[in-house]
Scaffold this active site. Structure first.
Site, PDB file in Angstrom:
ATOM      1  N   GLU A 185       0.698  -1.172  -0.174  1.00  0.00           N
ATOM      2  CA  GLU A 185      -0.007  -0.283   0.282  1.00  0.00           C
ATOM      3  C   GLU A 185       0.812   1.336  -0.061  1.00  0.00           C
ATOM      4  O   GLU A 185       0.533   2.345   0.708  1.00  0.00           O
ATOM      5  CB  GLU A 185      -1.017   0.052   1.252  1.00  0.00           C
ATOM      6  CG  GLU A 185      -1.924  -1.327   0.980  1.00  0.00           C
ATOM      7  CD  GLU A 185      -3.187  -1.147   2.061  1.00  0.00           C
ATOM      8  OE1 GLU A 185      -3.092  -0.429   3.164  1.00  0.00           O
ATOM      9  OE2 GLU A 185      -4.093  -1.994   1.735  1.00  0.00           O
ATOM     10  N   HIS A 496      -8.800  -8.068   0.667  1.00  0.00           N
ATOM     11  CA  HIS A 496      -7.784  -6.919   0.866  1.00  0.00           C
ATOM     12  C   HIS A 496      -6.748  -7.180   1.423  1.00  0.00           C
ATOM     13  O   HIS A 496      -6.892  -8.276   2.342  1.00  0.00           O
ATOM     14  CB  HIS A 496      -8.641  -5.733   1.670  1.00  0.00           C
ATOM     15  CG  HIS A 496      -9.628  -5.098   0.722  1.00  0.00           C
ATOM     16  ND1 HIS A 496      -9.852  -3.842   0.603  1.00  0.00           N
ATOM     17  CD2 HIS A 496     -10.480  -5.803  -0.342  1.00  0.00           C
ATOM     18  CE1 HIS A 496     -10.600  -3.298  -0.235  1.00  0.00           C
ATOM     19  NE2 HIS A 496     -11.093  -4.249  -0.870  1.00  0.00           N
ATOM     20  N   GLU A 515      -7.836  -6.203  -3.472  1.00  0.00           N
ATOM     21  CA  GLU A 515      -7.261  -4.485  -3.227  1.00  0.00           C
ATOM     22  C   GLU A 515      -5.585  -4.742  -3.604  1.00  0.00           C
ATOM     23  O   GLU A 515      -5.066  -4.365  -4.681  1.00  0.00           O
ATOM     24  CB  GLU A 515      -7.532  -4.147  -1.912  1.00  0.00           C
ATOM     25  CG  GLU A 515      -7.134  -2.770  -1.643  1.00  0.00           C
ATOM     26  CD  GLU A 515      -7.085  -2.381  -0.060  1.00  0.00           C
ATOM     27  OE1 GLU A 515      -6.362  -3.316   0.837  1.00  0.00           O
ATOM     28  OE2 GLU A 515      -7.592  -1.310   0.211  1.00  0.00           O
ATOM     29  N   GLU A 521      -9.000   4.316  -0.158  1.00  0.00           N
ATOM     30  CA  GLU A 521      -9.384   4.616   1.270  1.00  0.00           C
ATOM     31  C   GLU A 521      -8.051   5.642   1.518  1.00  0.00           C
ATOM     32  O   GLU A 521      -8.158   6.296   2.420  1.00  0.00           O
ATOM     33  CB  GLU A 521      -8.943   3.541   1.965  1.00  0.00           C
ATOM     34  CG  GLU A 521      -7.800   2.621   1.650  1.00  0.00           C
ATOM     35  CD  GLU A 521      -7.618   1.422   2.447  1.00  0.00           C
ATOM     36  OE1 GLU A 521      -8.459   0.935   3.240  1.00  0.00           O
ATOM     37  OE2 GLU A 521      -6.508   0.644   2.315  1.00  0.00           O
TER      38      GLU A 521
END
Ligand code: NOJ
Ligand code: CA
Length: 726
Positions: A185, A496, A515, A521
């Site tokens: 991420e 995710h 994800e 987000e």
């Protein structure tokens, strides 16, 4: 056993043209080097044994070096390695040209056309034990893997490290995120390879449960561009029973080497013959559009063994979700306490007064979903345990079957079913994969009993078994186990925080999206860079569909007056374009319903857009700068176009030559208004209807951080009357 789906059998019969030219050579005649070309001859692969019997390969594209001579091998723990001392005992070649139909996809039919070279390598000094390296050379790139056939002298072994090298030909531009065993991420950094060392610290921002690799490493899919205009993408396909690979970087020589994710005791892969590694993939072209169009990674995955796939469906959904991030009015948790245990009476908690997943609130969302043609509603925070779910490395956070006292599973299900809406289950594991596996069957039985056919899983936090990583072999097997087990219950999965995808949605078509990257987000947690989504399709999405969760209309988040001064760094129209540029058969309209009712004419595009496709046309693309894609809806005479740009304005050139010739169509164009941009007037847009034909070429101006979205349908003469032709 490999059963093909009905679809795959059908299409193979029609188009199958398997020309197996088996050239089996005896070792005494073997030349030192073997060369094969791609079917269109643009790519050439050469394999050879170097001094000391070290395997090596090189790859060229139209005569330009893509991978210069690079060695291959694996280091074994407590045993002899597969690094040197090899002799070639056999080579085989064949050509394959077949087609297959994915259950869900960007196109109805995928062509799998390649030339294959299999080299058998024996080590005389180790009892002649042998391995194979299988190369598949496609028109759009190379895949290769190591295979370990069952043999007396090779049964079990542990990998210390894989040493696959990718010697790049220069100091390429690279779109990268830091190598990390636990999270994907990160935001992307664009730089030269030589600049990675000085930028690594800045790029390694703080993320929950991260584990940055100590050595200089980047993640795959890794997207590069050479000074002489070659686009090169390195990733892997069919990551099964093996740890995920990152790329260790030598920023001086521009050599990348495989770096596997270790397990809790530092080992990198437990192997039992017959076994093989995942495919190492190098997609290459001199056109960026061809990188996005590549189906090489899917082609290298096994066909599904599911006999019935009729229950696997594309899904357009909304969710009780974004309001948890931005609106400040609701929470996943029901109680004020911060120390809870499964089994306690959750109705005795002190309600925090902000619980989002209540029966009443769910009904409001169901009404909205039904009124606007959605398939499903995701409800997060319905189950007990959210009071202390994060950062405690606690094993039993959730049981996946007990609802909070204010959420009536049966009543919600019945209300939704009456309106034709499915509820998407939410299984946040909080990283405790052990707990999830123990409860998996009961959780899926509960879903079957209550009419759920899809689940969003989540792996936020440090993994349990403690010491394992999100991207290690144990977890790779866990995600696959969950997908396979879910198929027994006819349940679709959207994971995710799972390991980055490698095309396994072909083999497990119910694993419909993931994800595994920095998604929407993060717009609520500091914002995504305006170029982020011009990079993701070249990186994360090369492995498979992403549940990016687009569709945010209220881009200025100060609107909610919850503190902070943040914004979603796009125009509203760019959010529309994502439904086309960010491929997924699972697409969310992520914003809060009341924000859609404020912009009903723009919302119409989200209502209309398809999520499963007969065909896709990558019209324009440059990683980090812009992407324009057109797609034809599955089984319908309807087309959709999405175009996005980074922080710079540009004029997109949009062709319509994929439309059947000689007919007129109405195109509804959603465009940024003249004074709109990602940080000024992002919600200003125009909507116009024009007539287009296969010959039309539209020059469409896109504002900074903006986009364009077009829906196209066949039109009657009456509908066309009075409309402008462009
Ligand atoms: C992270 C996921 O990406 C997000 O979508 C979800 O809402 C939270 N975890 C809670 O499970
Ligand atoms: Ca996430």
């Amino acid at each position: 056993m490999n059963f093909k789906t009905q679809n795959e059998i059908g299409s193979s019969r029609i188009r199958r043209n398997l020309m197996a030219m088996l050239l089996v050579c005896c070792s005494c005649f073997l030349a030192k080097a073997q060369t094969i070309a791609s079917p269109n001859k643009n790519l050439s692969l050469q394999f050879e044994l170097k001094a000391n019997g070290v395997p090596s390969y090189q790859l060229t594209y139209k005569g330009k070096p893509v991978i210069k001579p690079s060695t291959l091998g694996l280091e074994i723990k407590d045993g002899a390695s597969f690094m040197e001392g090899f002799s070639v005992t056999n080579t085989e070649q064949k050509s394959v040209d077949e087609s297959w139909n994915p259950v869900l996809g960007e196109q109805k039919t995928i062509r799998n056309k390649y030339n294959e070279l299999v080299v058998t390598l024996a080590q005389a000094k180790n009892n002649n034990r042998y391995i194979r390296i299988r190369f598949r050379l496609f028109d759009d790139g190379l895949g290769f893997r190591y295979e370990f056939p069952k043999q007396e002298q090779l049964n079990y072994f542990i990998i210390k490290e894989e040493h696959t090298e990718f010697q790049l030909a220069g100091n390429h531009k690279i779109f990268w995120i830091p190598g990390d065993y636990d999270t994907n991420e990160y935001a992307y950094t664009t730089s030269k390879i030589s600049e990675i060392p000085s930028l690594m610290k800045k790029a390694t921002v703080e993320i929950n449960s991260q584990w940055p690799i100590k050595e200089l490493a980047v993640q795959t899919p890794s997207m590069m561009k050479s000074d002489d205009g070659l686009y090169i993408n390195i990733h892997e396909a069919a990551l099964v029973n093996y740890p995920a690979m990152s790329l260790q970087v030598d920023a001086t020589t521009f050599k990348m080497s495989s770096h596997l994710t270790p397990d809790a005791v530092g080992n990198k892969g437990y192997m039992q013959t017959d076994a093989q590694t995942p495919w190492r993939t190098i997609v290459v072209s001199d056109k960026a559009t061809e990188i996005l169009a590549s189906k090489l990674i899917l082609n290298l995955n096994e066909p599904t063994s599911y006999k019935d796939v009729s229950w696997i469906k594309p899904v357009k959904y909304i969710g009780i979700w974004w309001e948890y991030f931005v609106a400040g009015k609701s929470t996943w948790a029901y109680g004020k306490e911060n120390n809870v245990k499964l089994g306690q009476d959750f109705s005795k908690l002190t309600p925090n007064g902000k619980h989002g997943a209540t029966t009443e609130h769910a009904k409001e969302y169901i009404d909205f979903a039904a009124a606007n043609g959605f398939d499903a509603l995701l409800i997060e925070g319905w189950n007990v345990g959210w009071e202390d779910w994060i950062n405690n490395w606690k094993e039993e956070v959730f049981d996946f079957t007990t609802a909070y006292p204010d959420f009536d599973v049966k009543a919600v299900h019945e209300y939704a079913a009456a309106k034709g809406i499915k509820i998407i289950m939410h299984h946040e594991t909080s990283g405790a994969a052990t707990n999830y596996e123990r409860r998996l069957d009961r959780a899926f039985e509960f879903m079957n009993a209550n009419g759920y056919d899809a689940v969003k899983t989540g792996y936020v936090g440090k993994i349990i078994p403690r010491g394992e990583h999100h991207d290690g072999q144990w977890m790779v097997n866990h995600y696959i186990h969950v997908a396979e087990r879910a198929a027994d219950y006819k349940i679709m999965i959207d994971s995710h925080e799972a390991v980055r995808p490698t095309g396994l949605n072909r083999t497990y078509p119910n694993w419909i999206a993931q994800e595994s990257a920095r998604g929407t987000e993060f717009e609520a947690m500091g914002g995504l860079n305006p170029d982020h989504t011009t990079i993701l399709p070249f990186t994360r999405l090369m492995g498979g569909p992403m549940d990016f969760t687009p569709g945010i209309f209220q881009t200025d988040l100060t609107y909610y007056k919850t503190g902070g001064n943040q914004r979603v760094n796009t125009t509203l129209v760019k959010q529309l374009a994502y439904y086309v540029t960010m491929y997924s058969p699972l697409q969310m309209a992520a914003d809060i319903p009341s924000n859609y009712t404020r912009f009903p004419d723009a919302f119409q595009f989200i209502k209309d857009v398809a999520v499963d496709w007969d065909n896709s046309y990558i019209l324009e693309a440059e990683p980090g700068d812009y992407i324009t894609i057109a797609r034809k809806a599955k089984g319908k005479d309807a087309w959709f176009v999405g175009g996005i740009t980074d922080e710079n304005a540009r004029t997109a050139t949009i062709v319509f030559d994929y439309l059947p010739a000689g007919k007129k169509y109405i195109a509804t164009i959603y465009a940024d208004a003249k004074d709109a941009s990602w940080n000024q007037n992002p919600q200003k847009y125009t909507i116009s209807k024009v007539v287009v034909t296969a010959k039309t070429v539209l020059k469409q101006y896109i504002e900074p951080g903006g986009g364009v979205a077009i829906s196209i349908k066949e039109a009657t003469a009456a509908e066309i009357k009075g409309l402008k032709k462009i």
